[in-house]
Design a protein around this motif. Structure first.
Motif, PDB file in Angstrom:
ATOM      1  N   ALA A 229     -10.322  84.793   0.443  1.00 35.22           N
ATOM      2  CA  ALA A 229      -9.845  85.538   1.521  1.00 35.22           C
ATOM      3  C   ALA A 229     -10.530  84.983   3.033  1.00 35.22           C
ATOM      4  N   GLY A 230      -9.764  85.005   3.887  1.00 36.17           N
ATOM      5  CA  GLY A 230     -10.035  84.596   5.319  1.00 36.17           C
ATOM      6  C   GLY A 230      -9.200  84.938   6.328  1.00 36.17           C
ATOM      7  N   THR A 231      -9.630  85.232   7.484  1.00 39.49           N
ATOM      8  CA  THR A 231      -8.843  85.399   8.763  1.00 39.49           C
ATOM      9  C   THR A 231      -9.527  84.720   9.846  1.00 39.49           C
ATOM     10  N   ASP A 232      -8.669  84.996  10.961  1.00 34.66           N
ATOM     11  CA  ASP A 232      -9.389  84.014  12.373  1.00 34.66           C
ATOM     12  C   ASP A 232      -8.782  84.966  13.379  1.00 34.66           C
ATOM     13  N   ILE A 233      -9.409  84.543  14.497  1.00 34.48           N
ATOM     14  CA  ILE A 233      -8.998  84.901  15.875  1.00 34.48           C
ATOM     15  C   ILE A 233      -9.325  83.634  16.944  1.00 34.48           C
ATOM     16  N   THR A 234      -8.107  83.338  17.698  1.00 34.27           N
ATOM     17  CA  THR A 234      -8.331  82.241  18.607  1.00 34.27           C
ATOM     18  C   THR A 234      -7.992  82.759  20.043  1.00 34.27           C
ATOM     19  N   CYS A 235      -9.313  82.749  20.572  1.00 32.57           N
ATOM     20  CA  CYS A 235      -9.518  83.260  21.858  1.00 32.57           C
ATOM     21  C   CYS A 235     -10.598  82.870  22.662  1.00 32.57           C
ATOM     22  N   PRO A 236     -10.846  82.734  23.977  1.00 35.06           N
ATOM     23  CA  PRO A 236     -12.263  82.522  24.617  1.00 35.06           C
ATOM     24  C   PRO A 236     -13.180  83.657  24.253  1.00 35.06           C
ATOM     25  N   ILE A 237     -14.538  83.562  24.289  1.00 31.25           N
ATOM     26  CA  ILE A 237     -15.696  84.500  24.349  1.00 31.25           C
ATOM     27  C   ILE A 237     -15.293  85.407  24.821  1.00 31.25           C
TER      28      ILE A 237
ATOM     29  N   ALA B 293     -13.859  94.362  17.685  1.00 36.72           N
ATOM     30  CA  ALA B 293     -13.129  94.697  16.633  1.00 36.72           C
ATOM     31  C   ALA B 293     -12.693  93.578  15.855  1.00 36.72           C
ATOM     32  N   ASP B 294     -12.147  92.414  16.761  1.00 32.45           N
ATOM     33  CA  ASP B 294     -11.866  91.063  16.108  1.00 32.45           C
ATOM     34  C   ASP B 294     -12.844  90.356  15.721  1.00 32.45           C
ATOM     35  N   TRP B 295     -14.101  90.411  16.223  1.00 37.82           N
ATOM     36  CA  TRP B 295     -15.201  89.855  15.924  1.00 37.82           C
ATOM     37  C   TRP B 295     -15.572  90.364  14.570  1.00 37.82           C
ATOM     38  N   ASP B 296     -15.609  91.617  14.458  1.00 35.46           N
ATOM     39  CA  ASP B 296     -16.073  92.405  13.114  1.00 35.46           C
ATOM     40  C   ASP B 296     -15.061  92.071  12.082  1.00 35.46           C
ATOM     41  N   ARG B 297     -13.676  91.935  12.316  1.00 37.18           N
ATOM     42  CA  ARG B 297     -12.813  91.614  11.381  1.00 37.18           C
ATOM     43  C   ARG B 297     -12.951  90.364  10.803  1.00 37.18           C
ATOM     44  N   VAL B 298     -13.402  89.393  11.550  1.00 33.29           N
ATOM     45  CA  VAL B 298     -13.505  87.782  10.901  1.00 33.29           C
ATOM     46  C   VAL B 298     -14.710  87.895  10.146  1.00 33.29           C
ATOM     47  N   ILE B 299     -15.590  88.358  10.690  1.00 32.95           N
ATOM     48  CA  ILE B 299     -17.148  87.999  10.217  1.00 32.95           C
ATOM     49  C   ILE B 299     -16.943  89.015   8.818  1.00 32.95           C
TER      50      ILE B 299
ATOM     51  N   THR C 170     -13.833  72.911   7.426  1.00 29.72           N
ATOM     52  CA  THR C 170     -14.472  71.804   8.443  1.00 29.72           C
ATOM     53  C   THR C 170     -15.084  72.736   9.618  1.00 29.72           C
ATOM     54  N   ALA C 171     -14.636  74.023   9.776  1.00 28.59           N
ATOM     55  CA  ALA C 171     -15.332  74.779  10.874  1.00 28.59           C
ATOM     56  C   ALA C 171     -16.744  75.321  10.555  1.00 28.59           C
ATOM     57  N   ALA C 172     -17.032  74.755   9.243  1.00 25.77           N
ATOM     58  CA  ALA C 172     -18.509  75.045   8.920  1.00 25.77           C
ATOM     59  C   ALA C 172     -19.462  73.771   9.243  1.00 25.77           C
ATOM     60  N   LYS C 173     -18.725  72.724   9.789  1.00 28.55           N
ATOM     61  CA  LYS C 173     -19.551  71.464   9.808  1.00 28.55           C
ATOM     62  C   LYS C 173     -19.497  71.099  11.281  1.00 28.55           C
ATOM     63  N   ARG C 174     -18.415  71.587  12.126  1.00 30.36           N
ATOM     64  CA  ARG C 174     -18.316  71.059  13.611  1.00 30.36           C
ATOM     65  C   ARG C 174     -17.621  72.219  14.344  1.00 30.36           C
ATOM     66  N   ALA C 175     -17.476  72.105  15.524  1.00 34.10           N
ATOM     67  CA  ALA C 175     -17.145  73.486  16.413  1.00 34.10           C
ATOM     68  C   ALA C 175     -16.128  73.027  17.288  1.00 34.10           C
ATOM     69  N   TRP C 176     -15.103  73.750  17.525  1.00 36.64           N
ATOM     70  CA  TRP C 176     -13.999  73.450  18.934  1.00 36.64           C
ATOM     71  C   TRP C 176     -13.837  74.783  19.574  1.00 36.64           C
ATOM     72  N   PRO C 177     -13.287  74.797  20.661  1.00 34.57           N
ATOM     73  CA  PRO C 177     -13.283  75.880  21.455  1.00 34.57           C
ATOM     74  C   PRO C 177     -12.598  77.062  21.141  1.00 34.57           C
ATOM     75  N   ASN C 178     -12.695  78.238  21.553  1.00 36.83           N
ATOM     76  CA  ASN C 178     -11.882  79.517  21.318  1.00 36.83           C
ATOM     77  C   ASN C 178     -11.816  79.786  19.999  1.00 36.83           C
ATOM     78  N   ALA C 179     -12.860  79.531  19.367  1.00 37.94           N
ATOM     79  CA  ALA C 179     -13.001  80.023  17.674  1.00 37.94           C
ATOM     80  C   ALA C 179     -14.334  80.368  17.338  1.00 37.94           C
ATOM     81  N   SER C 180     -15.171  80.923  18.352  1.00 34.92           N
ATOM     82  CA  SER C 180     -16.556  81.366  17.946  1.00 34.92           C
ATOM     83  C   SER C 180     -16.832  82.230  16.720  1.00 34.92           C
ATOM     84  N   ALA C 181     -15.890  83.188  16.560  1.00 37.23           N
ATOM     85  CA  ALA C 181     -16.130  84.330  15.495  1.00 37.23           C
ATOM     86  C   ALA C 181     -15.613  83.288  14.088  1.00 37.23           C
ATOM     87  N   TYR C 182     -14.827  82.683  14.296  1.00 32.50           N
ATOM     88  CA  TYR C 182     -14.339  81.557  13.003  1.00 32.50           C
ATOM     89  C   TYR C 182     -15.519  80.595  12.608  1.00 32.50           C
TER      90      TYR C 182
END
Length: 238
Positions: free
Chosen positions: A88-96, A102-108, A140-152
């Motif tokens: 099970a997984g979810t995401d939010i795409t937005c700048p920090i 609420a969105d940070w908490d939902r993703v984590i 792959t988000a566990a190995k590198r990072a891209w913008p607007n996905a800090s919670a994920y």
């Protein structure tokens, strides 16, 4: 896999549904766990038509009471729990600066707290039977990072760390723990949020499900702590 009891979270769509179909076709007794009970029941009914025993549970993986109950219900239904797949997984795409609590908490809560809870309760049972497997679906988000996905990224990097920690902790109890780092897949998780994505760079979720099946079917004496499964045209990995 014949006769093994498997719980798949996020099992009503995407990779989760592919995993349920794949493992059920191998003879496993599959519990389809999902936030949406109706969709979980639809998948379970399809499995029942072509394969073995199945069951659907609607629950939020980030709810401690619901997570414990899902493990208990799986064991009540099939008498044991051989495999837990934290998918099970979810995401939010937005700048920090636009990311609210609420969105940070939902993703984590979904991506990291849920696997912690389910692994905690599953391990208690697996220790008693001196066997079991836990598979954590990372990215792959566990190995590198891209913008607007800090919670994920935080959730998936955390999940990878949790998975390796559990591998070290549970291995002496004959419990295997594997992190599956999956590259982009043709699933609603991506397609619904990014309709302009080039689908030719994505892989069929059934291919990742096959890789998970191969991990689960290794000889008892062997464990793979981490495996990466990428499409040939992967754009999120060099």
């Amino acid at each position: 896999m014949a006769g093994k009891a498997v719980l798949v979270t996020g099992g009503a769509s995407g990779l989760g549904a592919a995993l349920c179909h794949m493992l059920s076709s191998c003879g496993a007794d599959v519990v389809v766990g999902d936030l949406n009970l109706d969709k979980a029941q639809t998948v379970a009914s399809l499995l029942a038509q072509t394969s073995g025993k199945t069951h659907a549970i609607g629950f939020n993986v980030g709810d401690p009471v619901a997570a414990e109950r899902a493990i208990d219900e799986t064991i009540e239904r099939f008498g044991k729990l051989d495999v837990l797949i934290n998918n099970a997984g979810t995401d939010i795409t937005c700048p920090i600066e636009e990311l609210d609590y609420a969105d940070w908490d939902r993703v984590i809560r979904t991506n990291l707290y849920g696997p912690f809870l389910l692994s905690k309760y599953a391990a208690q049972h697996m220790k008693k039977q001196r066997s079991g497997q836990i598979v954590n679906i990372a990215s792959t988000a566990a190995k590198r990072a891209w913008p607007n996905a800090s919670a994920y990224h935080a959730s998936k990097w955390g999940l990878l760390g949790l998975s390796h920690a559990l591998h070290a902790e549970l291995r002496p109890h004959n419990i295997k723990v594997t992190a599956v780092i999956a590259g982009g897949m043709r699933t609603p998780f991506l397609l619904d949020r990014f309709p302009d994505i080039d689908v030719s760079t994505l892989q069929d979720p059934a291919n990742v499900a096959r890789a998970v099946k191969s991990v689960l079917m290794l000889p008892e004496q062997t464990v793979i702590p981490e495996v990466m499964v990428l499409p040939m045209q992967e754009t999120s990995w060099p």
